[in-house]
Design a protein around this motif. Structure first.
Motif, PDB file in Angstrom:
ATOM      1  N   UNK A 165       0.830  -1.137   0.188  1.00 31.63           N
ATOM      2  CA  UNK A 165      -0.210   0.324  -0.150  1.00 31.63           C
ATOM      3  C   UNK A 165       1.162   1.202   0.123  1.00 31.63           C
ATOM      4  N   UNK A 166       0.349   2.182  -0.696  1.00 29.43           N
ATOM      5  CA  UNK A 166       1.222   3.849  -1.014  1.00 29.43           C
ATOM      6  C   UNK A 166       0.055   4.765   0.417  1.00 29.43           C
ATOM      7  N   UNK A 167       1.758   5.234   1.225  1.00 36.26           N
ATOM      8  CA  UNK A 167       0.816   6.195   2.326  1.00 36.26           C
ATOM      9  C   UNK A 167       1.133   7.258   1.128  1.00 36.26           C
ATOM     10  N   UNK A 168       0.112   8.504   1.684  1.00 29.71           N
ATOM     11  CA  UNK A 168       0.449   9.583   1.131  1.00 29.71           C
ATOM     12  C   UNK A 168       0.188  10.667   1.970  1.00 29.71           C
ATOM     13  N   UNK A 169      -0.047  12.135   1.750  1.00 30.68           N
ATOM     14  CA  UNK A 169       0.184  13.441   2.451  1.00 30.68           C
ATOM     15  C   UNK A 169      -1.142  14.496   1.952  1.00 30.68           C
ATOM     16  N   UNK A 170      -1.148  15.068   2.407  1.00 33.55           N
ATOM     17  CA  UNK A 170      -2.579  15.811   2.024  1.00 33.55           C
ATOM     18  C   UNK A 170      -2.718  15.917   1.172  1.00 33.55           C
TER      19      UNK A 170
ATOM     20  N   UNK B  79       0.314  12.966  -2.509  1.00 30.44           N
ATOM     21  CA  UNK B  79       1.755  12.889  -3.007  1.00 30.44           C
ATOM     22  C   UNK B  79       2.183  11.407  -2.462  1.00 30.44           C
ATOM     23  N   UNK B  80       2.756  10.362  -2.707  1.00 36.22           N
ATOM     24  CA  UNK B  80       3.189   9.650  -2.088  1.00 36.22           C
ATOM     25  C   UNK B  80       4.110   9.805  -0.812  1.00 36.22           C
ATOM     26  N   UNK B  81       4.470   9.291   0.579  1.00 39.07           N
ATOM     27  CA  UNK B  81       5.570  10.440   1.256  1.00 39.07           C
ATOM     28  C   UNK B  81       6.199   9.147   2.288  1.00 39.07           C
TER      29      UNK B  81
END
Length: 400
Positions: free
Chosen positions: A333-338, A341-343
């Motif tokens: 799973x890709x964690x993104x910012x607010x 964007x990938x973070x």
């Protein structure tokens, strides 16, 4: 390349071609009074009862019924019983002579590099993001690593076939193309048409497909490429007892290829590389009952993966996407910012917090090519999966 033009001897190291393999005692005889291998005939010392005989002498008595595995004897150097059972699991494999057993897949990887690649001269080709041991083994053996990345846009994680073929054909130092299907960390089963294009190309070396996770692929998506060994003598397929069989602790890897290739691997390996304990457990796991149970567990893992873990991850804040084909026993799973964007910063902080303070360990993969901001989460039991979802929800909900 055309099957008729592949010549294994052209890619093997000259010293391997000339190698006179070590001949061990169990190659010749395995029954009767065995006094040929300098084994301890009294059996495992920790099981021996020592009692005093006449005039205070010591008389050794072996405990009865505690040495069913004959652990004082060297194991079958070729693991024939296990290979017979593998034929039940993979019925498309022609014979036991097409099967090599190693101490985990890592030994199979190492043996393939050692018999083909001349240190300081030859190369292997890998397709990042992929399993890290291909690179590590190459570095240990002073072999160059050529990288042709997968197509990663949209989390596709499929082969850039034209690039792989062009680079491999143009560089005569490349002896092995390593493919991983389903991939690690991609969890993606490689398309058969792409695999066949590589095999049908003018590349003159080995093509190795690492199938550690193949039993997790749903039947409607694909199956083991071991069935292609009959067609392509340059193909070797690697499998393992570590994943679907839940036997990572016995360290048993499998290589399935042509009889000629397997014979050279057997010539170069250590005489008794796989232990009696590992062979015994593997034989039981590959029994009809063992295979039935393994397949039942696979269905349970697939159900947890597809019907709980993936849907619940998609509902979490700051989870931007589930990447790859989800053909393995893990989810990326890709964690993104607010801003969407990938973070790597958020993913790494969540990973560290869970591991150090929450007693929950997943894998941070944000530094791998095409995996920015990614966590790789193994599909656990139903209870474990609920814990990971609840913990991620708590931590990600607190991210600004």
């Amino acid at each position: 390349m055309p099957v008729s033009s592949f010549d294994l001897k052209r890619i093997l190291r000259p010293n391997i071609l000339k190698l006179e393999p070590y001949r061990c005692a169990r190659d010749d005889y395995s029954e009767g009074i065995l006094l040929d291998a300098n084994e301890n005939s009294y059996g495992p010392a920790y099981q021996v009862e020592i009692s005093e005989g006449a005039n205070g002498s010591e008389d050794l008595h072996i405990s009865s019924g505690n040495n069913d595995l004959n652990l004082h004897r060297y194991p079958d150097p070729l693991g024939r019983k296990v290979k017979d059972r593998i034929l039940k699991l993979r019925p498309s494999v022609p014979s036991v002579e097409n099967i090599f057993l190693g101490v985990g897949s890592d030994e199979v990887i190492d043996m393939l590099v050692r018999i083909t690649c001349t240190p300081g001269k030859d190369s292997i080709l890998i397709t990042p993001p992929t399993y890290g041991m291909y690179r590590v083994v190459a570095n240990i053996n002073d072999v160059n690593v050529v990288k042709v990345p997968l197509i990663v846009e949209g989390g596709e994680f499929q082969l850039n076939v034209d690039a792989v073929i062009q680079v491999a054909v143009d560089d005569p130092t490349i002896k092995i193309i390593w493919l991983c299907s389903p991939g690690n960390p991609t969890g993606t089963y490689l398309r058969e048409e792409d695999v066949r294009r590589v095999l049908d190309s003018a590349f003159e070396g080995l093509v190795v497909i690492d199938e550690a996770y193949v039993d997790f692929v749903r039947a409607d998506k694909g199956e083991s490429y071991a069935r292609l060994v009959r067609e392509y003598p340059q193909l070797l397929v690697m499998q393992t007892m570590s994943k679907s069989f839940g036997l990572a602790g016995i360290r048993l890897g499998v290589g399935i290829g042509s009889r000629e290739l397997v014979s050279y691997l057997n010539n170069a390996k250590a005489p008794y590389n796989v232990s009696t304990l590992s062979l015994s457990v593997a034989t039981a796991a590959l029994s009809d009952d063992g295979l039935q149970k393994m397949r039942g567990v696979m269905r349970g893992i697939q159900k947890q993966r597809d019907e709980y873990l993936i849907p619940e991850l998609k509902r979490l804040p700051h989870v931007g996407a589930i990447l790859g084909g989800n053909d393995a026993n893990f989810v990326v799973c890709r964690i993104v910012d607010s801003n969407g964007e990938a973070s790597n910063e958020i993913a790494k902080s969540v990973y560290v917090e869970m591991a150090q303070n929450r007693g929950l360990v997943v894998r941070y993969r944000g530094t791998d090519f095409g995996c920015e901001g990614c966590l790789r989460i193994t599909v656990g039991t139903a209870e474990e999966n609920k814990v990971v979802i609840d913990t991620l929800r708590t931590l990600l909900s607190a991210v600004q």
